[in-house]
Design a protein around this motif. Structure first.
Motif, PDB file in Angstrom:
ATOM      1  N   LYS A  93      -3.021  -3.120  -9.805  1.00 44.59           N
ATOM      2  CA  LYS A  93      -3.053  -1.956  -8.927  1.00 44.59           C
ATOM      3  C   LYS A  93      -4.506  -1.620  -8.643  1.00 44.59           C
ATOM      4  CE  LYS A  93       1.296   0.306 -10.070  1.00 44.59           C
ATOM      5  NZ  LYS A  93       1.941   1.532 -10.579  1.00 44.59           N
ATOM      6  N   THR A 107      -2.939   3.542  -3.139  1.00 44.60           N
ATOM      7  CA  THR A 107      -2.675   2.514  -4.146  1.00 44.60           C
ATOM      8  C   THR A 107      -2.271   1.223  -3.461  1.00 44.60           C
ATOM      9  OG1 THR A 107      -1.912   4.164  -5.745  1.00 44.60           O
ATOM     10  CG2 THR A 107      -1.263   1.881  -6.143  1.00 44.60           C
ATOM     11  N   CYS A 108      -2.811   0.120  -3.940  1.00 45.66           N
ATOM     12  CA  CYS A 108      -2.408  -1.210  -3.499  1.00 45.66           C
ATOM     13  C   CYS A 108      -1.841  -1.935  -4.712  1.00 45.66           C
ATOM     14  CB  CYS A 108      -3.589  -1.975  -2.935  1.00 45.66           C
ATOM     15  SG  CYS A 108      -3.223  -3.707  -2.531  1.00 45.66           S
ATOM     16  N   GLU A 109      -0.575  -2.293  -4.641  1.00 40.93           N
ATOM     17  CA  GLU A 109       0.059  -3.036  -5.731  1.00 40.93           C
ATOM     18  C   GLU A 109       0.102  -4.511  -5.358  1.00 40.93           C
ATOM     19  OE1 GLU A 109       3.408  -1.091  -7.265  1.00 40.93           O
ATOM     20  OE2 GLU A 109       3.703  -2.527  -8.887  1.00 40.93           O
ATOM     21  N   TYR A 138      -6.972   1.088  -6.474  1.00 39.89           N
ATOM     22  CA  TYR A 138      -6.913   2.425  -5.896  1.00 39.89           C
ATOM     23  C   TYR A 138      -8.094   2.657  -4.947  1.00 39.89           C
ATOM     24  CZ  TYR A 138      -3.964   2.860 -10.029  1.00 39.89           C
ATOM     25  OH  TYR A 138      -2.999   2.659 -10.982  1.00 39.89           O
ATOM     26  N   GLU A 187       0.838  -1.196   0.000  1.00 35.91           N
ATOM     27  CA  GLU A 187       0.000   0.000   0.000  1.00 35.91           C
ATOM     28  C   GLU A 187       0.877   1.251   0.000  1.00 35.91           C
ATOM     29  OE1 GLU A 187      -2.032  -3.037   2.815  1.00 35.91           O
ATOM     30  OE2 GLU A 187      -0.019  -2.295   2.423  1.00 35.91           O
ATOM     31  N   THR A 220      -5.457   9.671  -2.577  1.00 40.01           N
ATOM     32  CA  THR A 220      -5.653   8.423  -3.315  1.00 40.01           C
ATOM     33  C   THR A 220      -4.619   7.412  -2.860  1.00 40.01           C
ATOM     34  OG1 THR A 220      -6.558   9.538  -5.268  1.00 40.01           O
ATOM     35  CG2 THR A 220      -5.688   7.331  -5.574  1.00 40.01           C
ATOM     36  N   ARG A 275      -9.442   0.088 -10.283  1.00 40.51           N
ATOM     37  CA  ARG A 275      -8.205  -0.641 -10.551  1.00 40.51           C
ATOM     38  C   ARG A 275      -7.682  -0.250 -11.923  1.00 40.51           C
ATOM     39  NH1 ARG A 275     -10.850  -6.677 -11.269  1.00 40.51           N
ATOM     40  NH2 ARG A 275     -12.239  -6.151 -13.009  1.00 40.51           N
ATOM     41  N   ASP A 276      -6.429  -0.583 -12.177  1.00 41.13           N
ATOM     42  CA  ASP A 276      -5.868  -0.297 -13.488  1.00 41.13           C
ATOM     43  C   ASP A 276      -6.211  -1.429 -14.441  1.00 41.13           C
ATOM     44  OD1 ASP A 276      -2.367  -1.372 -13.299  1.00 41.13           O
ATOM     45  OD2 ASP A 276      -4.203  -2.332 -12.589  1.00 41.13           O
TER      46      ASP A 276
END
Length: 128
Positions: A77, A21-23, A79, A6, A19, A71-72
């Motif tokens: 990823k 982000t979780c990768e 968000y 995170e 914002t 998400r991307d």
């Protein structure tokens, strides 16, 4: 091995935005993914989640309309866009993945004991 990282936390004033982000790595796919938060002395509290297959979002009532999960295109990823932040949103925010979609939990997704994959968390501090 599943790894969740995170980032994006910080300090903002009430009414501000952040914002997170979780990768996600080490997973071919996830069926469910979501964000929890925790303050000292309390269990983790579910905030927002998403079904991995179609991106259906789920929100707790106390963040609905203020937080948005997305998400991307590569799905690695996820968000959490947070707006109109309040001091009570102050917490360490974590993401988690699951082998089942959110809908399969029949409302019990928000129980933190249902989840075993956690990242290290990212601190969000909202001042009044």
């Amino acid at each position: 091995q599943v790894q969740l990282v995170e980032s994006g936390g910080g300090s903002v004033q009430a009414g501000g935005s952040l914002t997170l982000t979780c990768e996600v790595s080490g997973l071919k796919r996830y069926r469910g993914i979501g964000w929890f938060r925790q303050v000292p002395g309390k269990n983790r509290e579910g905030v927002a989640a998403m079904d991995g297959s179609d991106g259906t979002p789920y929100y707790r009532d106390f963040v609905r309309g203020r937080f948005s999960i997305s998400r991307d295109s590569g799905k690695n990823k996820v968000y959490l866009r947070m707006s109109d932040l309040r001091p009570e949103d102050t917490a360490v925010y974590y993401c988690t993945t699951a082998a089942h979609p959110v809908s399969a939990y029949r409302g019990r997704w928000w129980d933190d004991w249902q989840h075993t994959n956690w990242g290290q968390g990212t601190q969000v501090t909202v001042s009044s």
